[in-house]
Motif scaffolding. Structure first.
Motif, mmCIF file in Angstrom:
data_model
loop_
_atom_site.group_PDB
_atom_site.id
_atom_site.type_symbol
_atom_site.label_atom_id
_atom_site.label_comp_id
_atom_site.label_asym_id
_atom_site.label_seq_id
_atom_site.Cartn_x
_atom_site.Cartn_y
_atom_site.Cartn_z
ATOM 1 N N GLN A 111 0.802 -1.220 0.000
ATOM 2 C CA GLN A 111 0.000 0.000 0.000
ATOM 3 C C GLN A 111 0.840 1.277 0.000
ATOM 4 O OE1 GLN A 111 -3.350 0.078 -0.301
ATOM 5 N NE2 GLN A 111 -3.093 2.263 -0.523
ATOM 6 N N VAL A 112 1.842 1.349 0.861
ATOM 7 C CA VAL A 112 2.640 2.575 0.989
ATOM 8 C C VAL A 112 3.344 2.931 -0.318
ATOM 9 C CG1 VAL A 112 4.620 3.611 2.174
ATOM 10 C CG2 VAL A 112 2.867 2.421 3.493
ATOM 11 N N PRO A 113 4.033 1.986 -0.997
ATOM 12 C CA PRO A 113 4.660 2.354 -2.273
ATOM 13 C C PRO A 113 3.648 2.836 -3.308
ATOM 14 C CG PRO A 113 5.597 0.323 -1.487
ATOM 15 C CD PRO A 113 4.444 0.640 -0.592
ATOM 16 N N ARG A 114 2.456 2.270 -3.309
ATOM 17 C CA ARG A 114 1.417 2.716 -4.242
ATOM 18 C C ARG A 114 1.059 4.184 -3.974
ATOM 19 N NH1 ARG A 114 -3.021 -1.133 -3.426
ATOM 20 N NH2 ARG A 114 -1.398 -2.624 -3.880
ATOM 21 N N ASP A 115 0.888 4.527 -2.696
ATOM 22 C CA ASP A 115 0.573 5.910 -2.327
ATOM 23 C C ASP A 115 1.723 6.850 -2.674
ATOM 24 O OD1 ASP A 115 -1.780 4.888 -1.314
ATOM 25 O OD2 ASP A 115 -1.162 5.053 0.790
ATOM 26 N N VAL A 116 2.950 6.418 -2.363
ATOM 27 C CA VAL A 116 4.123 7.266 -2.602
ATOM 28 C C VAL A 116 4.352 7.462 -4.098
ATOM 29 C CG1 VAL A 116 6.625 7.421 -2.303
ATOM 30 C CG2 VAL A 116 5.185 6.693 -0.394
ATOM 31 N N GLU A 117 4.208 6.406 -4.877
ATOM 32 C CA GLU A 117 4.386 6.534 -6.334
ATOM 33 C C GLU A 117 3.353 7.483 -6.931
ATOM 34 O OE1 GLU A 117 6.862 5.644 -8.185
ATOM 35 O OE2 GLU A 117 7.880 4.394 -6.700
ATOM 36 N N ALA A 118 2.141 7.498 -6.397
ATOM 37 C CA ALA A 118 1.123 8.439 -6.873
ATOM 38 C C ALA A 118 1.530 9.880 -6.553
ATOM 39 C CB ALA A 118 -0.232 8.127 -6.241
ATOM 40 N N ILE A 119 2.115 10.096 -5.385
ATOM 41 C CA ILE A 119 2.572 11.426 -5.016
ATOM 42 C C ILE A 119 3.732 11.848 -5.916
ATOM 43 C CG2 ILE A 119 3.731 12.738 -3.189
ATOM 44 C CD1 ILE A 119 2.064 11.035 -1.184
ATOM 45 N N ILE A 120 4.660 10.918 -6.189
ATOM 46 C CA ILE A 120 5.795 11.228 -7.074
ATOM 47 C C ILE A 120 5.299 11.554 -8.478
ATOM 48 C CG2 ILE A 120 7.804 10.214 -8.219
ATOM 49 C CD1 ILE A 120 8.405 8.755 -5.601
ATOM 50 N N ALA A 121 4.317 10.809 -8.965
ATOM 51 C CA ALA A 121 3.757 11.063 -10.300
ATOM 52 C C ALA A 121 3.123 12.446 -10.359
ATOM 53 C CB ALA A 121 2.744 9.996 -10.654
#
Length: 138
Positions: free
Chosen positions: A122-132
């Motif tokens: 879950q956390v990498p999914r959230d972080v990757e969305a923020i980076i995008a």
């Protein structure tokens, strides 16, 4: 000044996220071992021993251990791995400027069995969305 992560922090976020993913899996595995150890120790009054009188792995009275005490090893290693897990959680929380409750929630991953495996996804999914979003805004 906008509240949120800065585009310049993306390399730090990616490095921390990589370490976080590995540490969450390893911490989760050692936490499961710790649960087994606690059931053995506090439920049955025995510790896990390796290489003692009986040879390989054995459940032995704590006062009669002659080999390597796996129970103590699990306690110590999980503790240090949890420190690494918390450090990654802290860096992500600080750089991404998440609310404090999110830091505490993710920190529970090293305490509640199986939760770190959920957070590893879950956390990498959230972080990757923020980076995008950061990269799209530039």
């Amino acid at each position: 000044m906008a509240i949120g992560p800065k585009r310049a922090d993306i390399p730090l976020i990616r490095r921390t996220l990589g370490v976080y993913k590995v540490s969450s899996i390893i911490t989760g595995i050692f936490l499961l071992g710790l649960v087994v150890m606690m059931v053995c120790r506090y439920g049955f009054g025995v510790d896990i021993e390796f290489g003692g009188v009986s040879g390989g792995l054995a459940l032995t009275d704590p006062d009669a251990i002659t080999g390597f005490n796996v129970s103590i090893f699990l306690l110590a290693v999980h503790g240090w791995l949890y420190v690494l897990y918390l450090a990654c959680d802290f860096v992500l929380w600080r750089v991404l400027r998440w609310p404090f409750w999110k830091f505490l929630w993710i920190a529970m991953g090293g305490i509640i069995p199986f939760l770190s495996f959920f957070f590893e996804r879950q956390v990498p999914r959230d972080v990757e969305a923020i980076i995008a979003d950061l990269e799209a805004a530039a």
